[in-house]
Design a protein around this motif. Sequence first.
Motif, PDB file in Angstrom:
ATOM      1  N   ASP A   7      40.243 -19.386 -65.381  1.00 29.19           N
ATOM      2  CA  ASP A   7      41.037 -19.126 -64.180  1.00 29.19           C
ATOM      3  C   ASP A   7      42.496 -19.391 -64.504  1.00 29.19           C
ATOM      4  O   ASP A   7      42.826 -20.348 -65.209  1.00 29.19           O
ATOM      5  CB  ASP A   7      40.582 -20.024 -63.032  1.00 29.19           C
ATOM      6  CG  ASP A   7      40.933 -19.441 -61.668  1.00 29.19           C
ATOM      7  OD1 ASP A   7      42.086 -18.978 -61.512  1.00 29.19           O
ATOM      8  OD2 ASP A   7      40.092 -19.453 -60.766  1.00 29.19           O
ATOM      9  N   THR A   8      43.373 -18.554 -63.944  1.00 31.49           N
ATOM     10  CA  THR A   8      44.813 -18.682 -64.205  1.00 31.49           C
ATOM     11  C   THR A   8      45.576 -19.183 -62.979  1.00 31.49           C
ATOM     12  O   THR A   8      46.790 -19.020 -62.902  1.00 31.49           O
ATOM     13  CB  THR A   8      45.403 -17.328 -64.645  1.00 31.49           C
ATOM     14  OG1 THR A   8      45.171 -16.360 -63.609  1.00 31.49           O
ATOM     15  CG2 THR A   8      44.773 -16.852 -65.938  1.00 31.49           C
ATOM     16  N   PHE A  59      47.706 -28.782 -61.550  1.00 33.05           N
ATOM     17  CA  PHE A  59      47.683 -28.469 -60.124  1.00 33.05           C
ATOM     18  C   PHE A  59      47.066 -27.095 -59.884  1.00 33.05           C
ATOM     19  O   PHE A  59      47.172 -26.199 -60.728  1.00 33.05           O
ATOM     20  CB  PHE A  59      49.110 -28.454 -59.555  1.00 33.05           C
ATOM     21  CG  PHE A  59      49.893 -29.710 -59.778  1.00 33.05           C
ATOM     22  CD1 PHE A  59      49.779 -30.786 -58.912  1.00 33.05           C
ATOM     23  CD2 PHE A  59      50.758 -29.817 -60.864  1.00 33.05           C
ATOM     24  CE1 PHE A  59      50.517 -31.946 -59.116  1.00 33.05           C
ATOM     25  CE2 PHE A  59      51.498 -30.973 -61.079  1.00 33.05           C
ATOM     26  CZ  PHE A  59      51.375 -32.041 -60.197  1.00 33.05           C
ATOM     27  N   ASP A  60      46.479 -26.932 -58.724  1.00 37.79           N
ATOM     28  CA  ASP A  60      46.032 -25.621 -58.258  1.00 37.79           C
ATOM     29  C   ASP A  60      47.190 -25.006 -57.472  1.00 37.79           C
ATOM     30  O   ASP A  60      47.529 -25.463 -56.382  1.00 37.79           O
ATOM     31  CB  ASP A  60      44.791 -25.780 -57.371  1.00 37.79           C
ATOM     32  CG  ASP A  60      44.217 -24.448 -56.907  1.00 37.79           C
ATOM     33  OD1 ASP A  60      44.956 -23.450 -56.905  1.00 37.79           O
ATOM     34  OD2 ASP A  60      43.035 -24.416 -56.527  1.00 37.79           O
ATOM     35  N   LYS A  61      47.807 -23.975 -58.026  1.00 34.69           N
ATOM     36  CA  LYS A  61      49.001 -23.387 -57.405  1.00 34.69           C
ATOM     37  C   LYS A  61      48.712 -22.782 -56.035  1.00 34.69           C
ATOM     38  O   LYS A  61      49.612 -22.645 -55.206  1.00 34.69           O
ATOM     39  CB  LYS A  61      49.584 -22.304 -58.314  1.00 34.69           C
ATOM     40  CG  LYS A  61      50.224 -22.825 -59.581  1.00 34.69           C
ATOM     41  CD  LYS A  61      50.969 -21.723 -60.318  1.00 34.69           C
ATOM     42  CE  LYS A  61      50.034 -20.684 -60.869  1.00 34.69           C
ATOM     43  NZ  LYS A  61      50.732 -19.693 -61.721  1.00 34.69           N
ATOM     44  N   SER A  62      47.461 -22.415 -55.793  1.00 33.18           N
ATOM     45  CA  SER A  62      47.134 -21.779 -54.518  1.00 33.18           C
ATOM     46  C   SER A  62      47.181 -22.745 -53.355  1.00 33.18           C
ATOM     47  O   SER A  62      47.178 -22.344 -52.189  1.00 33.18           O
ATOM     48  CB  SER A  62      45.746 -21.132 -54.593  1.00 33.18           C
ATOM     49  OG  SER A  62      44.729 -22.129 -54.713  1.00 33.18           O
ATOM     50  N   LEU A  63      47.239 -24.049 -53.649  1.00 36.13           N
ATOM     51  CA  LEU A  63      47.201 -25.056 -52.590  1.00 36.13           C
ATOM     52  C   LEU A  63      48.575 -25.608 -52.226  1.00 36.13           C
ATOM     53  O   LEU A  63      48.701 -26.346 -51.245  1.00 36.13           O
ATOM     54  CB  LEU A  63      46.294 -26.216 -53.014  1.00 36.13           C
ATOM     55  CG  LEU A  63      44.840 -25.876 -53.354  1.00 36.13           C
ATOM     56  CD1 LEU A  63      44.096 -27.124 -53.802  1.00 36.13           C
ATOM     57  CD2 LEU A  63      44.144 -25.214 -52.170  1.00 36.13           C
ATOM     58  N   MET A 116      54.909 -26.135 -66.572  1.00 35.72           N
ATOM     59  CA  MET A 116      54.249 -24.942 -67.114  1.00 35.72           C
ATOM     60  C   MET A 116      53.604 -24.186 -65.957  1.00 35.72           C
ATOM     61  O   MET A 116      52.561 -24.595 -65.444  1.00 35.72           O
ATOM     62  CB  MET A 116      53.218 -25.336 -68.161  1.00 35.72           C
ATOM     63  CG  MET A 116      53.831 -25.919 -69.419  1.00 35.72           C
ATOM     64  SD  MET A 116      52.623 -26.734 -70.501  1.00 35.72           S
ATOM     65  CE  MET A 116      52.508 -28.351 -69.701  1.00 35.72           C
ATOM     66  N   ASP A 117      54.236 -23.089 -65.565  1.00 33.95           N
ATOM     67  CA  ASP A 117      53.768 -22.345 -64.394  1.00 33.95           C
ATOM     68  C   ASP A 117      52.646 -21.375 -64.729  1.00 33.95           C
ATOM     69  O   ASP A 117      51.863 -20.999 -63.868  1.00 33.95           O
ATOM     70  CB  ASP A 117      54.941 -21.574 -63.770  1.00 33.95           C
ATOM     71  CG  ASP A 117      54.611 -21.065 -62.385  1.00 33.95           C
ATOM     72  OD1 ASP A 117      54.247 -21.881 -61.519  1.00 33.95           O
ATOM     73  OD2 ASP A 117      54.701 -19.846 -62.172  1.00 33.95           O
ATOM     74  N   ASP A 118      52.573 -20.956 -65.983  1.00 31.87           N
ATOM     75  CA  ASP A 118      51.561 -19.971 -66.405  1.00 31.87           C
ATOM     76  C   ASP A 118      50.429 -20.675 -67.151  1.00 31.87           C
ATOM     77  O   ASP A 118      50.149 -20.418 -68.309  1.00 31.87           O
ATOM     78  CB  ASP A 118      52.197 -18.895 -67.287  1.00 31.87           C
ATOM     79  CG  ASP A 118      52.827 -19.475 -68.550  1.00 31.87           C
ATOM     80  OD1 ASP A 118      53.098 -20.694 -68.574  1.00 31.87           O
ATOM     81  OD2 ASP A 118      53.023 -18.712 -69.509  1.00 31.87           O
ATOM     82  N   TYR A 119      49.728 -21.545 -66.451  1.00 33.74           N
ATOM     83  CA  TYR A 119      48.721 -22.393 -67.073  1.00 33.74           C
ATOM     84  C   TYR A 119      47.333 -21.887 -66.695  1.00 33.74           C
ATOM     85  O   TYR A 119      47.094 -21.479 -65.550  1.00 33.74           O
ATOM     86  CB  TYR A 119      48.892 -23.833 -66.592  1.00 33.74           C
ATOM     87  CG  TYR A 119      48.292 -24.886 -67.492  1.00 33.74           C
ATOM     88  CD1 TYR A 119      48.943 -25.276 -68.650  1.00 33.74           C
ATOM     89  CD2 TYR A 119      47.088 -25.493 -67.184  1.00 33.74           C
ATOM     90  CE1 TYR A 119      48.421 -26.255 -69.480  1.00 33.74           C
ATOM     91  CE2 TYR A 119      46.548 -26.478 -67.997  1.00 33.74           C
ATOM     92  CZ  TYR A 119      47.225 -26.859 -69.145  1.00 33.74           C
ATOM     93  OH  TYR A 119      46.691 -27.834 -69.954  1.00 33.74           O
ATOM     94  N   GLY A 140      42.941 -26.322 -71.728  1.00 36.96           N
ATOM     95  CA  GLY A 140      44.152 -25.857 -71.074  1.00 36.96           C
ATOM     96  C   GLY A 140      45.002 -25.077 -72.052  1.00 36.96           C
ATOM     97  O   GLY A 140      45.185 -25.509 -73.200  1.00 36.96           O
ATOM     98  N   LEU A 141      45.520 -23.942 -71.612  1.00 33.91           N
ATOM     99  CA  LEU A 141      46.278 -23.077 -72.514  1.00 33.91           C
ATOM    100  C   LEU A 141      47.143 -22.114 -71.704  1.00 33.91           C
ATOM    101  O   LEU A 141      46.952 -21.965 -70.488  1.00 33.91           O
ATOM    102  CB  LEU A 141      45.348 -22.298 -73.436  1.00 33.91           C
ATOM    103  CG  LEU A 141      44.449 -21.200 -72.826  1.00 33.91           C
ATOM    104  CD1 LEU A 141      43.832 -20.369 -73.942  1.00 33.91           C
ATOM    105  CD2 LEU A 141      43.335 -21.763 -71.968  1.00 33.91           C
ATOM    106  N   PRO A 142      48.101 -21.437 -72.352  1.00 37.82           N
ATOM    107  CA  PRO A 142      48.933 -20.472 -71.629  1.00 37.82           C
ATOM    108  C   PRO A 142      48.098 -19.322 -71.069  1.00 37.82           C
ATOM    109  O   PRO A 142      47.140 -18.877 -71.710  1.00 37.82           O
ATOM    110  CB  PRO A 142      49.913 -19.972 -72.703  1.00 37.82           C
ATOM    111  CG  PRO A 142      49.921 -21.052 -73.740  1.00 37.82           C
ATOM    112  CD  PRO A 142      48.538 -21.619 -73.749  1.00 37.82           C
ATOM    113  N   SER A 143      48.466 -18.834 -69.911  1.00 29.42           N
ATOM    114  CA  SER A 143      47.689 -17.788 -69.248  1.00 29.42           C
ATOM    115  C   SER A 143      47.533 -16.540 -70.100  1.00 29.42           C
ATOM    116  O   SER A 143      46.480 -15.894 -70.086  1.00 29.42           O
ATOM    117  CB  SER A 143      48.350 -17.411 -67.919  1.00 29.42           C
ATOM    118  OG  SER A 143      48.340 -18.490 -67.026  1.00 29.42           O
ATOM    119  N   GLU A 144      48.592 -16.197 -70.869  1.00 26.65           N
ATOM    120  CA  GLU A 144      48.532 -14.948 -71.620  1.00 26.65           C
ATOM    121  C   GLU A 144      47.511 -14.985 -72.765  1.00 26.65           C
ATOM    122  O   GLU A 144      47.142 -13.951 -73.317  1.00 26.65           O
ATOM    123  CB  GLU A 144      49.911 -14.569 -72.173  1.00 26.65           C
ATOM    124  CG  GLU A 144      50.480 -15.543 -73.199  1.00 26.65           C
ATOM    125  CD  GLU A 144      51.345 -16.615 -72.563  1.00 26.65           C
ATOM    126  OE1 GLU A 144      52.113 -17.259 -73.305  1.00 26.65           O
ATOM    127  OE2 GLU A 144      51.257 -16.787 -71.332  1.00 26.65           O
TER     128      GLU A 144
END
Length: 451
Positions: free
Chosen positions: A307-308, A355-359, A384-387, A433-437
């Motif tokens: 999940d990104t 963190f879960d950005k959706s919350l 790191m926003d693209d986690y 944990g790693l970069p989204s890309e």
Amino acid sequence: MKVIKFGGSSLADGPQLQKVINIIQADPTRQVVTVSAPGKRFDGDTKVTDLLLQYAQLTIAGGDTQAIVAEILQRYRSIVAHFNLDESKIIPVISEQLHQLANNHYPSFAYLKAAFAGHGELLNAQLVAYILRETGNKARFVSPKELGMLTTGAPQAAMLDESAYQKMAWFHLEADEIIVVPGFLAYNADGYMTTFKRGGSDITGAILARGLHADLYENFTDVSYIFAASPKIIANPVPIKMMTYREMRELAYAGFAVFSDEAIVPVIKAGIQINVKNTNAPDEPGTLIVPDVDYTAVNSVTGIASDTRFAALYLHRYLLNNEVGFTRNLLDILLRHDISYEHMPTGIDDLSIIFDKSLTSQAQFDAMMADIKAEIQPDIMEWMDDYALIMVVGEGMHKRIGAVTNIIQPLAGHGISLQMINQGASRISVMLGLPSEQVDEAVKVIYANNF
């Protein structure tokens, strides 16, 4: 007795509902049916729940709601028409409830939105019960109120009060009848409609299975199995024939689309097995989800989920581990800004918070980081926003020497940089944990080396 749940795609139109009726009639033990609102009929279509939320926004804004109400009503009317039934027995009932939504009193906009959204299931349950009766079945609609499904908490993130299970145990279900219960919604102590979080109809199905002491909870969706990895990433992934509650919970947390992680908690507590099946291929055995005592692992890895939706904050400060109260001070800042966190792996001088950005809004995150910089004074602070997170899960992992190595080692050869590896207290999962890309490529590498 079985509790069966049907999702929105299974109930999108008349032909789909006919499949549902056939499934119910094929097994007389399928007596408790919980339904979602009608879903998308085709790509580009709109779910009834989304139409209802548009109706809610127009009501709040004082706009003209006539067209949206007509569009919603037409979805139900077209289902009745497919069965060549007399719509005068049910459509006026649905129409009255739809129109009344805009005239009711609500304590807040959150309650209004919950009531509007929940009516997709409420109206559909009444419709399905009517069609079942008209097609020769002894069926009736049962409201969550009648079952005693009392909720607490926020109107759009409700939780069932434990006392509800005692009330549900007294519910009388006749030997030859079918009851249809709307998913997703229930009512609080003041009588206001509330809705569960994402996967709400799945939560209702699990609640009914536990509360009514079902022998099996069948969850019908649009796939024949839960797969070992997302078909969007892996072509023709291995189907999972059997898995444990623990595996499902871990995988659902990290993005498995079949269930949200909260949706199976009621059946876990009751020890009821779940059978995930396909409405469009009901004879397929599907995936059975069972207690770990009923399961013997064959492979070390059962599934891989990713999940990104995450972000991470990395902090570095020398002698961090020697500072009494450091973590408490950090958590106080999160509390001050009403921010929850998912994970907090630590080292001697380093700490990461995921963190879960959706919350949480970005404004909250920015205010939080400003306070951390001022009060904690880290030597290094990196956002790191693209986690992304990958969960690799399997009951057999803790029994296989080198299982974790076989997951992690091949990633380096493909240039994939891991920013976090966390096995923690769980013996059946590894979190990466790693970069989204890089997440899709990492899933492919892990899958190729474990299946």
